[in-house]
Design an enzyme around this catalytic site. Sequence first.
Site, PDB file in Angstrom:
ATOM      1  N   ALA A 134       4.043   3.961   0.973  1.00 12.16           N
ATOM      2  CA  ALA A 134       4.732   4.449   2.186  1.00 12.16           C
ATOM      3  C   ALA A 134       5.797   3.427   2.556  1.00 12.16           C
ATOM      4  O   ALA A 134       5.858   2.924   3.679  1.00 12.16           O
ATOM      5  CB  ALA A 134       3.754   4.696   3.331  1.00 12.16           C
TER       6      ALA A 134
ATOM      7  N   GLY B  42       4.729 -10.325   3.939  1.00 15.84           N
ATOM      8  CA  GLY B  42       5.492 -10.233   5.174  1.00 15.84           C
ATOM      9  C   GLY B  42       4.893 -11.054   6.301  1.00 15.84           C
ATOM     10  O   GLY B  42       3.675 -11.088   6.480  1.00 15.84           O
ATOM     11  N   GLU B  43       5.774 -11.670   7.084  1.00 17.03           N
ATOM     12  CA  GLU B  43       5.336 -12.367   8.303  1.00 17.03           C
ATOM     13  C   GLU B  43       4.830 -11.371   9.339  1.00 17.03           C
ATOM     14  O   GLU B  43       4.140 -11.759  10.282  1.00 17.03           O
ATOM     15  CB  GLU B  43       6.505 -13.173   8.887  1.00 17.03           C
ATOM     16  CG  GLU B  43       6.903 -14.358   8.026  1.00 17.03           C
ATOM     17  CD  GLU B  43       8.035 -15.168   8.630  1.00 17.03           C
ATOM     18  OE1 GLU B  43       8.645 -14.711   9.629  1.00 17.03           O
ATOM     19  OE2 GLU B  43       8.314 -16.254   8.101  1.00 17.03           O
ATOM     20  N   LYS B  44       5.192 -10.122   9.184  1.00 18.14           N
ATOM     21  CA  LYS B  44       4.731  -9.067  10.104  1.00 18.14           C
ATOM     22  C   LYS B  44       3.214  -9.137  10.273  1.00 18.14           C
ATOM     23  O   LYS B  44       2.695  -8.946  11.361  1.00 18.14           O
ATOM     24  CB  LYS B  44       5.184  -7.722   9.533  1.00 18.14           C
ATOM     25  CG  LYS B  44       4.350  -6.528   9.858  1.00 18.14           C
ATOM     26  CD  LYS B  44       4.723  -5.966  11.191  1.00 18.14           C
ATOM     27  CE  LYS B  44       4.019  -4.689  11.565  1.00 18.14           C
ATOM     28  NZ  LYS B  44       2.877  -4.298  10.820  1.00 18.14           N
ATOM     29  N   ASP B  45       2.496  -9.392   9.170  1.00 17.45           N
ATOM     30  CA  ASP B  45       1.040  -9.507   9.213  1.00 17.45           C
ATOM     31  C   ASP B  45       0.698 -10.998   9.163  1.00 17.45           C
ATOM     32  O   ASP B  45       0.289 -11.521   8.121  1.00 17.45           O
ATOM     33  CB  ASP B  45       0.431  -8.725   8.047  1.00 17.45           C
ATOM     34  CG  ASP B  45       0.803  -7.256   8.126  1.00 17.45           C
ATOM     35  OD1 ASP B  45       0.250  -6.557   8.973  1.00 17.45           O
ATOM     36  OD2 ASP B  45       1.693  -6.815   7.370  1.00 17.45           O
TER      37      ASP B  45
ATOM     38  N   HIS C  54       9.063   1.085   3.323  1.00 17.76           N
ATOM     39  CA  HIS C  54      10.168   1.070   4.273  1.00 17.76           C
ATOM     40  C   HIS C  54      11.018  -0.175   3.999  1.00 17.76           C
ATOM     41  O   HIS C  54      10.711  -0.939   3.080  1.00 17.76           O
ATOM     42  CB  HIS C  54       9.648   1.108   5.714  1.00 17.76           C
ATOM     43  CG  HIS C  54       8.573   0.097   6.004  1.00 17.76           C
ATOM     44  ND1 HIS C  54       8.798  -1.260   5.969  1.00 17.76           N
ATOM     45  CD2 HIS C  54       7.253   0.233   6.295  1.00 17.76           C
ATOM     46  CE1 HIS C  54       7.701  -1.909   6.260  1.00 17.76           C
ATOM     47  NE2 HIS C  54       6.722  -1.024   6.451  1.00 17.76           N
TER      48      HIS C  54
ATOM     49  N   MET D  35       0.846  -1.202   0.000  1.00 22.97           N
ATOM     50  CA  MET D  35       0.000   0.000   0.000  1.00 22.97           C
ATOM     51  C   MET D  35       0.879   1.250   0.000  1.00 22.97           C
ATOM     52  O   MET D  35       0.409   2.343   0.334  1.00 22.97           O
ATOM     53  CB  MET D  35      -0.931  -0.005   1.212  1.00 22.97           C
ATOM     54  CG  MET D  35      -1.900  -1.189   1.196  1.00 22.97           C
ATOM     55  SD  MET D  35      -3.409  -0.908   2.140  1.00 22.97           S
ATOM     56  CE  MET D  35      -2.754  -0.577   3.747  1.00 22.97           C
TER      57      MET D  35
ATOM     58  N   HIS E 131       9.256  -3.567   3.291  1.00 19.68           N
ATOM     59  CA  HIS E 131       8.783  -3.785   1.922  1.00 19.68           C
ATOM     60  C   HIS E 131       9.950  -4.132   1.000  1.00 19.68           C
ATOM     61  O   HIS E 131       9.858  -5.015   0.145  1.00 19.68           O
ATOM     62  CB  HIS E 131       8.102  -2.534   1.367  1.00 19.68           C
ATOM     63  CG  HIS E 131       6.875  -2.084   2.115  1.00 19.68           C
ATOM     64  ND1 HIS E 131       6.857  -0.956   2.892  1.00 19.68           N
ATOM     65  CD2 HIS E 131       5.635  -2.598   2.167  1.00 19.68           C
ATOM     66  CE1 HIS E 131       5.648  -0.793   3.405  1.00 19.68           C
ATOM     67  NE2 HIS E 131       4.883  -1.777   2.982  1.00 19.68           N
TER      68      HIS E 131
END
Length: 290
Positions: free
Chosen positions: A35, A150-153, A37, A33, A40
């Site tokens: 923005a 990402g594993e973040k989510d 960093h 989406m 990404h």
Amino acid sequence: MTTLAIVRDVAGVRAHVAAARADGRRVALVPTMGALHEGHLSLVAIARAHAELVVASLFVNPAQFGPGEDFARYPRDEARDRRLLAEAGCDLLFAPATETVYPPGFATRVSVSGLTEGFEGAVRPGHFDGVATIVAKLFGMVQPDLAVFGEKDWQQLAVIRRLVADLDLPVAILPGPTCRDSDGLALSSRNAYLSPQERAIAAAFPRALHQAAAALAAGAAIDATLAEAGSRICAAGFAAVDYVALVDPDTLVPLATLDRPGRLIAAARLGTTRLLDNLEVRPDGLAPAA
Ligand code: AMP
């Protein structure tokens, strides 16, 4: 640095993908989406290692934001995103307009049941329908061989794996490990919402999760350890803890005992910003994953 091509329509992205396929190049998609960093960009690096055409998509998907959420103020800076993607070795940016993705008459919703009901799905009703629909749609528009998430989510990754398995979508899903700041906070586009004071407090969140993961791995009682983590997060200055749970990594069903690897997943509110994080928890003595 590669030259980054930019397309905004389906015919344009399909032309690039068809040309790649015609000379035997694999195609990877990294949905974002914007923005952007380092998190990404780490997914772009994974894509680059597995494919010869790397496509990033940039679309702030209105369908995955609820009423009163941050769709209008979500950070947007396409020029900066383009620069970062070019530096990261991305070949193509697919940045469609909302009308391209959802033209008049659009009437389909993809809904994954079960997995989407708890945790983020309980706090953000309809969110995962929006995610599943846009991911199915992006796969249809771009037709990649593989896609990196990402594993973040963590819950989102589980939902996408289910979606791909259930619909026999011919796309391999590759997970990317969570990129963190030096104090342990998971990178997120939404970290930009934090005031300097909140940003200083935010590191208490991953710290509490690391402490809990270590205690659980050593055999501590699950309920008490999760409650203790929640108390630590609140004591650090967070407004609320939405959940701290130890779950099966694939089904997200809470674990009553840690007799196999689990996932510690959590969400908490710092001021008006929601932060998400998760960690693997392996019982001590269990061999690391291959
Ligand atoms: P977003 O732009 O927030 O929708 O995220 C796009 C992709 O980047 C998703 O697959 C996210 O899980 C992934 N992502 C977000 N933050 C991180 C991070 N800190 N490390 C690795 N991947 C991330």
